[in-house]
Scaffold this active site. Sequence first.
Site, PDB file in Angstrom:
ATOM      1  CB  ILE A  15       8.184  -9.106 -14.255  1.00  0.00           C
ATOM      2  CG1 ILE A  15       7.579  -9.659 -15.534  1.00  0.00           C
ATOM      3  CG2 ILE A  15       7.117  -8.758 -13.242  1.00  0.00           C
ATOM      4  CD1 ILE A  15       8.552 -10.149 -16.552  1.00  0.00           C
ATOM      5  CE  LYS A  91       5.337 -17.414 -13.451  1.00  0.00           C
ATOM      6  NZ  LYS A  91       6.848 -17.425 -13.302  1.00  0.00           N
TER       7      LYS A  91
HETATM    8  P1  NAP Z   1      10.984  -8.787  -8.016  1.00  0.00           P
HETATM    9  O1  NAP Z   1      11.628  -7.823  -8.941  1.00  0.00           O
HETATM   10  O2  NAP Z   1      11.805  -9.464  -6.980  1.00  0.00           O
HETATM   11  O3  NAP Z   1       9.769  -8.126  -7.230  1.00  0.00           O
HETATM   12  C1  NAP Z   1       8.802  -7.327  -7.860  1.00  0.00           C
HETATM   13  C2  NAP Z   1       8.407  -6.208  -6.953  1.00  0.00           C
HETATM   14  O4  NAP Z   1       7.490  -6.663  -5.975  1.00  0.00           O
HETATM   15  C3  NAP Z   1       9.545  -5.594  -6.119  1.00  0.00           C
HETATM   16  O5  NAP Z   1      10.299  -4.699  -6.870  1.00  0.00           O
HETATM   17  C4  NAP Z   1       8.761  -4.910  -5.025  1.00  0.00           C
HETATM   18  O6  NAP Z   1       8.187  -3.731  -5.531  1.00  0.00           O
HETATM   19  C5  NAP Z   1       7.622  -5.900  -4.791  1.00  0.00           C
HETATM   20  N1  NAP Z   1       7.956  -6.784  -3.687  1.00  0.00           N
HETATM   21  C6  NAP Z   1       8.987  -7.637  -3.580  1.00  0.00           C
HETATM   22  N2  NAP Z   1       8.958  -8.284  -2.405  1.00  0.00           N
HETATM   23  C7  NAP Z   1       7.850  -7.845  -1.777  1.00  0.00           C
HETATM   24  C8  NAP Z   1       7.256  -8.121  -0.535  1.00  0.00           C
HETATM   25  N3  NAP Z   1       7.785  -9.025   0.300  1.00  0.00           N
HETATM   26  N4  NAP Z   1       6.156  -7.439  -0.186  1.00  0.00           N
HETATM   27  C9  NAP Z   1       5.609  -6.544  -1.011  1.00  0.00           C
HETATM   28  N5  NAP Z   1       6.123  -6.224  -2.229  1.00  0.00           N
HETATM   29  C10 NAP Z   1       7.228  -6.883  -2.599  1.00  0.00           C
HETATM   30  O7  NAP Z   1      10.220  -9.914  -8.832  1.00  0.00           O
HETATM   31  P2  NAP Z   1       9.880 -10.050 -10.384  1.00  0.00           P
HETATM   32  O8  NAP Z   1      10.939 -10.813 -11.059  1.00  0.00           O
HETATM   33  O9  NAP Z   1       9.463  -8.759 -10.946  1.00  0.00           O
HETATM   34  O10 NAP Z   1       8.645 -11.070 -10.260  1.00  0.00           O
HETATM   35  C11 NAP Z   1       7.378 -10.658  -9.794  1.00  0.00           C
HETATM   36  C12 NAP Z   1       6.352 -11.653 -10.294  1.00  0.00           C
HETATM   37  O11 NAP Z   1       6.415 -11.677 -11.726  1.00  0.00           O
HETATM   38  C13 NAP Z   1       6.614 -13.086  -9.825  1.00  0.00           C
HETATM   39  O12 NAP Z   1       5.413 -13.727  -9.512  1.00  0.00           O
HETATM   40  C14 NAP Z   1       7.273 -13.753 -11.022  1.00  0.00           C
HETATM   41  O13 NAP Z   1       6.990 -15.138 -11.091  1.00  0.00           O
HETATM   42  C15 NAP Z   1       6.621 -13.008 -12.162  1.00  0.00           C
HETATM   43  N6  NAP Z   1       7.432 -13.014 -13.391  1.00  0.00           N
HETATM   44  C16 NAP Z   1       8.759 -12.678 -13.342  1.00  0.00           C
HETATM   45  C17 NAP Z   1       9.529 -12.772 -14.501  1.00  0.00           C
HETATM   46  C18 NAP Z   1      11.002 -12.389 -14.536  1.00  0.00           C
HETATM   47  O14 NAP Z   1      11.640 -12.597 -15.580  1.00  0.00           O
HETATM   48  N7  NAP Z   1      11.565 -11.811 -13.500  1.00  0.00           N
HETATM   49  C19 NAP Z   1       8.952 -13.196 -15.686  1.00  0.00           C
HETATM   50  C20 NAP Z   1       7.597 -13.464 -15.704  1.00  0.00           C
HETATM   51  C21 NAP Z   1       6.860 -13.378 -14.555  1.00  0.00           C
HETATM   52  P3  NAP Z   1       8.337  -2.301  -4.857  1.00  0.00           P
HETATM   53  O15 NAP Z   1       9.735  -2.191  -4.391  1.00  0.00           O
HETATM   54  O16 NAP Z   1       7.992  -1.426  -6.007  1.00  0.00           O
HETATM   55  O17 NAP Z   1       7.334  -2.237  -3.755  1.00  0.00           O
END
Ligand code: NAP
Length: 309
Positions: A15, A91
Amino acid sequence: MSGGIKAGLVGLGKIARDQHLPAMEKVEGIKLAAVASRNAQAEGVNNYPGLDAMLAGEPDLDAVILCQPPQVRYEAARQALLAGKHVFLEKPPGATVSEVEALIALAERQGVTLYASWHSRYAAAVAHAGQWLATRTIRHISIQWREDVRHWHPGQPWIWEAGGFGVFDPGINALSILTEIVSDPLALLSAKLEVPANKQAPIGAELRMATASGASVDAVFDWRQTGPQTWDIAVETDDGQLLLSEGGNMLRLDGEVQVQAPDEEYPSMYRRFVTLVANHAIDADVAPLRLVADAFLCGEHCPTTAFED
Ligand code: NAP
């Protein structure tokens, strides 16, 4: 802050790259200065391995944007607030309601902004839907939020773990729209949660709710839908029918399309954040999260077959 808000982002994942970085480029009054990531680097900004190092290395940061999964966001938010920074939360704003309430109290004490963002509330047709409903009596609401988890959440183990929300990760977007367009308080009456044998979080959920005035509200969240995806909220009123589809970006009234526009959710949220920071104001509505918490509190657990993602 004469040159705008100097921001640092934590968690350079899906995101952050898809939405936060482009939105900050587009919106006046905020500039990304630094990123804290365990695994990745962003171009054109200072990069740090974590929030500690970013706060130490960038003493003049005004705001911290938290884009990690919900399970790890509370400690980071606390740390940023205690350092006197304004905080923007992805969120859902926390893994629990009490975490968010603690953050609100802390932000109040520190005199800084806490923004619990709900991107779906900024979808193109949501405001129009709320205005249309404000002058009508709602009889029934039906929510269908069905998508393919393998397509939208590949390689995200956190989403299936405790505090990861499972199908409520997208489902809470529907609830954020519902609680925005319906002014009456909503009560969660019962829920069914389908949890795969090898996971901690549900793959499917059914919720039964009601408005304080007595209108019934049903919601189905399902992560097993392949083919066309469904993000619909249908409302029957005493004076016509409303259908919000495409996650809130399309509105039909009595079958006629009224609004259909591309998604501008994240730039709109950043404009909101810039205004909040200018006023050191807090915008942290827990209503969608409370409904999810209530579903987990009273939900009937229905074990289902293991799911390999
Ligand atoms: P993601 O790519 O799986 O994770 C985001 C980042 O968080 C990872 O790249 C990592 O960053 C860090 N991270 C992951 N697991 C972690 C852990 N166990 N401990 C510490 N840092 C960790 O997830 P995402 O899709 O971006 O979603 C993140 C948030 O945004 C969620 O709450 C989701 O509901 C929200 N969101 C997502 C979307 C979507 O379309 N994906 C849309 C709207 C909102 P680093 O490697 O840089 O440390």
